[in-house]
Design an enzyme around this catalytic site. Sequence first.
Site, PDB file in Angstrom:
ATOM      1  N   LYS A  45      -5.923  -0.919   0.135  1.00 17.60           N
ATOM      2  CA  LYS A  45      -5.139  -2.061   0.633  1.00 17.60           C
ATOM      3  C   LYS A  45      -3.715  -1.622   0.991  1.00 17.60           C
ATOM      4  CE  LYS A  45      -4.013  -3.265  -4.100  1.00 17.60           C
ATOM      5  NZ  LYS A  45      -4.475  -4.037  -5.264  1.00 17.60           N
ATOM      6  N   TYR A 287      29.297   2.034   6.094  1.00 18.87           N
ATOM      7  CA  TYR A 287      29.691   0.623   5.946  1.00 18.87           C
ATOM      8  C   TYR A 287      30.427   0.384   4.639  1.00 18.87           C
ATOM      9  CZ  TYR A 287      26.583  -1.023   9.710  1.00 18.87           C
ATOM     10  OH  TYR A 287      25.985  -1.280  10.901  1.00 18.87           O
TER      11      TYR A 287
HETATM   12  C1  LIG Z   1      -4.918  -3.147  -6.262  1.00 18.17           C
HETATM   13  C2  LIG Z   1      -6.163  -3.386  -7.008  1.00 18.17           C
HETATM   14  C3  LIG Z   1      -6.794  -2.356  -7.720  1.00 18.17           C
HETATM   15  C4  LIG Z   1      -6.203  -0.970  -7.871  1.00 18.17           C
HETATM   16  O1  LIG Z   1      -5.170  -0.972  -8.821  1.00 18.17           O
HETATM   17  P1  LIG Z   1      -4.433   0.396  -9.215  1.00 18.17           P
HETATM   18  O2  LIG Z   1      -3.558  -0.010 -10.332  1.00 18.17           O
HETATM   19  O3  LIG Z   1      -3.688   0.828  -8.014  1.00 18.17           O
HETATM   20  O4  LIG Z   1      -5.479   1.365  -9.593  1.00 18.17           O
HETATM   21  C5  LIG Z   1      -8.019  -2.636  -8.298  1.00 18.17           C
HETATM   22  N1  LIG Z   1      -8.580  -3.854  -8.185  1.00 18.17           N
HETATM   23  C6  LIG Z   1      -7.983  -4.871  -7.531  1.00 18.17           C
HETATM   24  C7  LIG Z   1      -8.659  -6.192  -7.462  1.00 18.17           C
HETATM   25  C8  LIG Z   1      -6.769  -4.675  -6.924  1.00 18.17           C
HETATM   26  O5  LIG Z   1      -6.188  -5.689  -6.285  1.00 18.17           O
END
Ligand SMILES: *Cc1c(COP(=O)(O)O)cnc(C)c1O
Length: 409
Positions: A45, A287
Site C-alpha cells: 500500500k 528564509y
Molecule cells: C499496513 C498493514 C499491514 C502491514 O503492517 P506492517 O506493520 O507494515 O508490517 C498489515 N495488515 C494490514 C491490514 C495493514 O493495513
Amino acid sequence: MDTRTDAKHALGEPRVLVSRAALLHNARLVRRAVAPRTRVCAILKADAYGHGAAIVADALCHFSDGVRGTGGPAVDALAVASIDEADALPDVAVPVIVFRPVENTFLGRQRLKLDLAIRSDWVLTVCSPAAADDVARVALACGRRASVQVMVDTGMTRSGVCAEGLDDLLRRIGSRPSLRLVGLCTHFSNAETPGHPFTAEQLARFRRCTDIMIDPTDTSITRHAANSAATFFLPESHLDMVRPGIAVYGIDPLGRPCIERALRPALRWAAPLVGIRSVKRGTAVGYGQTWRAPRDTRIGLVPVGYADGYPRCYSDRAVVMLHGRAAPVVGRVSMDLTTIDLADVPQATVGDEVTLLDPDPLSPASVYQLARWADTIPYEVLCRIGPRVKRVAIDPEEPDDARSLLIHR
Ligand SMILES: *Cc1c(COP(=O)(O)O)cnc(C)c1O
C-alpha cells in the site's frame, strides 16, 4: 508499467534507489520466520511505503533467483489499500488483496472500480452485509464470482465487523452465489510492543469467533492476522498467512536497528549537489535567516524540499551524507531546495551525489534517525517521499539500470 525505463530518465535528478536484492533478502528473512505452510503476503500500500509499487511488485514476483524471470515469486500474495493501487500494480502471478473495506458502492465511480476489481479477481474486503450485497450485485452484473475476505475487529476499533456481527455477515456472504469467501482476517493494535497481552487477547478473540464459524480444516479460507511485528514476536498469530509491510522494506518494526533480525533497508534517497557557494562568517542562509555561518564556509544546494517529503522540521536539525561524511542541513528547508554546510566535506564538488536517506541502518541519516528528527515513525518518513522523486530499481543490475548505477557510485 515498465519499471526499467525510469533509470534512464532519472540521471542527475533527485531519486529514490530501490534495491531489489534487499527486498528479496527481507522477504527471505520473513519466510524463514514462519512455518513452511504459512503463506507470505507482502503489503504494497501507499506506493509500497514510498518505494514504488511497480518496482517492488516486479522485484518480489519476478526476481526471486536474483535475476529477472527465473524462479517463482518470492511471496505468495500482494496487498494494497485501494482498488486504484491494485490497478497500478504490474501483472503478477500471485493473488492481490485490497484491504480498504468496500463501502458506498453506488456513490459515483466506485461501481466501475468494483467491476474492475471483480474482473481482475482481486480479493475485496467486506465488513458489513450491505457491502457484501453491493459486491454480490456488481459481480452478478458482470457475470463473475467475486472473491471476498472479511476483516474482523477484535479490538483495534477501526475497520472491520465486530465479533457479534460476524455470524450475520458470513451467512449473507454464503447466501450470495456470486460471492466466494476466501479469507478471514484481523489486525493488531499493539503488536509493536512484544509480549503485549492485548495482542494475545485479540488473537484469542479472532480464533474464538472464527473457529465456530468455519471448519478449521477448510483450506479454501485463509485466516491471517500478523503484520511485521506479530510475524517476529507472536508466532502463534501466523495462522495461514502473514502480512508483513515494513519488514519487507528492511525496517525493523521496533523502529530502531536490530542486529539479530538483520533486515536490510531497501531504499536510498539521493540527489545531486547542484550548487556550492562560499560564504563569509556571519552570512545568513535561507528564509527567516535562522542560521548564520559561524565561520567562513561553503554552502551546498540540494534540489529537494518539503514538497518532496523532506520535512521543514529538518531545518537546522538533519544531516545528509556526502563522501561518507555527515553534512548538516543549515537554514530552513524550503519547498524545493535544501542548504547544507560543507565545512567538513572539503572535497565536495557540484554534481556529487548527496544521500538524504541512507540505507545503512546505523548511518546518521538512516530512516530511524530521520523519523526521530520528524518526531514520527519510519513508516511516515517513507510514505511522505513525494511523487516528484523518481523511483529507480537497482541491484541486481539489469541492462537498463546500468547507467543509473554508474552515476551514484
Ligand atoms: C499496513 C498493514 C499491514 C502491514 O503492517 P506492517 O506493520 O507494515 O508490517 C498489515 N495488515 C494490514 C491490514 C495493514 O493495513
